[in-house]
Design an enzyme around this catalytic site. Structure first.
Site, PDB file in Angstrom:
ATOM      1  N   ASP A 176      56.941 -23.022  27.834  1.00  0.00           N
ATOM      2  CA  ASP A 176      57.731 -23.273  26.623  1.00  0.00           C
ATOM      3  C   ASP A 176      56.887 -23.718  25.427  1.00  0.00           C
ATOM      4  O   ASP A 176      56.975 -23.155  24.338  1.00  0.00           O
ATOM      5  CB  ASP A 176      58.881 -24.253  26.901  1.00  0.00           C
ATOM      6  CG  ASP A 176      58.415 -25.675  27.182  1.00  0.00           C
ATOM      7  OD1 ASP A 176      57.327 -25.859  27.762  1.00  0.00           O
ATOM      8  OD2 ASP A 176      59.151 -26.617  26.814  1.00  0.00           O
TER       9      ASP A 176
ATOM     10  N   ASP B 127      62.049 -21.521  21.991  1.00  0.00           N
ATOM     11  CA  ASP B 127      60.640 -21.839  21.675  1.00  0.00           C
ATOM     12  C   ASP B 127      60.231 -21.179  20.355  1.00  0.00           C
ATOM     13  O   ASP B 127      59.543 -21.775  19.518  1.00  0.00           O
ATOM     14  CB  ASP B 127      59.695 -21.338  22.787  1.00  0.00           C
ATOM     15  CG  ASP B 127      60.167 -21.734  24.174  1.00  0.00           C
ATOM     16  OD1 ASP B 127      60.864 -22.768  24.282  1.00  0.00           O
ATOM     17  OD2 ASP B 127      59.854 -21.006  25.139  1.00  0.00           O
TER      18      ASP B 127
END
Ligand code: ADP
Length: 301
Positions: A29, A254
């Site tokens: 992430d 993200d």
């Protein structure tokens, strides 16, 4: 804002192609956010803080970070640990499942490799996953180091990114999440994460929870529905244009975070930054996997 440190773990990603074939790449992430942030705003200095091994796979990742123009001066090399790894399997209905091997990874020990204080930076970005992979001793070390950084003027950015499998209990996760929310200047929160961890049923329940802390900018991501932007004085609902053909939602949040920080870094106000962030996320979900091909240009800032 010019200098950003992003803290977390990048893993080897293996995607099943057929019974005997796997496609390998690297993702995680915070790593995804670092890559997209640098691609969106090449003028920013984006440094990745993590630990990797000293093996060939770790070398490959190290070179990839350099190719993506991330600062690698805070990438620690472990002599005896390696990268974490996960496999993605897609069943015949298109449903994806993930299996992880990460509990022994080098990144789980990162804080033990950091000598003394963290170097000064304008922004320090971490997620609930960055915290989840550490043991409690390192979590306390991280809190102390971020408290010191903050006193020296650094802003802390936190995305909850709740992954139940990484925590010993939801209670334990909640305690630590609230500890980091209490330190955050910018929160980039997902509605699904809040529903899972706190059983929040609506954006307003999330807002009420976040109001316990003194977070200057609260950005609440709600899939294709809207993005809620709250500052100390105002609140906006920013519409999201739904993508018609979603290929893969991996890394949507993200990429959104990267777009948001890139725009804020360039001086955009929070609402304009959220609009740009939604464009970046929409672009990324049009491609398979976490990271889009480098030759495909992201929406312009
Ligand atoms: P997370 O991935 O953190 O759970 P979301 O699912 O809310 O977060 O997705 C992050 C962002 O990606 C959203 O705020 C939105 O901008 C964008 N997004 C997600 N799904 C869609 C979609 N179907 N169409 C357009 N944008 C989307």
């Amino acid at each position: 804002m010019n200098h950003i440190v992003i803290f977390g773990e990048c893993m080897i990603e293996l995607v099943t192609q057929s019974a005997h074939q796997l496609a390998k790449s690297f993702a995680g992430d915070t790593f995804n956010t670092a890559v997209y942030l640098k691609r969106c705003a090449p003028g920013l200095q984006v440094h990745y803080l993590t630990a990797i091994g000293s093996d060939a796979q770790s070398d490959e990742l190290y070179h990839l970070m350099q190719q993506e123009k991330l600062g690698v001066d805070m990438v620690h090399r472990s002599a005896n640990r390696h990268l974490g790894l996960y496999m993605v399997h897609t069943d015949n209905t298109g449903e994806r499942s993930f299996t992880y091997w990460r509990s022994e990874s080098a990144a789980t020990q990162t804080l033990y490799s950091v000598d003394g204080e963290l170097p000064d930076t304008d922004l320090f970005y971490l997620s609930g996953i960055s915290v989840a992979i550490l043991d409690d001793t390192q979590r306390h070390m991280l809190v102390d180091k971020l408290t010191a950084l903050r006193q020296r003027g650094c802003k802390i950015v936190f995305d909850l990114n709740y992954r139940p499998a990484l925590w010993k209990s939801p209670d334990h996760a909640r305690q630590w999440a609230d500890r980091f929310y209490a330190m955050a200047d910018i929160a980039l929160s997902g509605v699904d994460d809040h529903a899972q961890l706190y059983a929040h049923q609506s954006v307003s329940e999330i807002v009420t929870h976040l109001s316990r802390f003194s977070i200057e900018e609260q950005i609440i991501k709600n899939g294709a529905s809207e993005v809620v932007v709250n500052t100390q004085s105002d609140s906006w609902s920013v519409p999201v244009e739904p993508v018609e053909t979603v290929i893969d939602t991996t890394a949507a949040g993200d990429a959104f975070n990267a777009g948001y920080l890139a725009a804020r870094g360039k001086g955009a106000d929070p609402v304009s930054a959220a609009k740009y962030a939604a464009k970046v996320a929409a672009f990324v979900i049009g491609y398979p996997g976490a990271i889009t091909p480098p030759e495909k240009a992201l929406p312009r800032l």
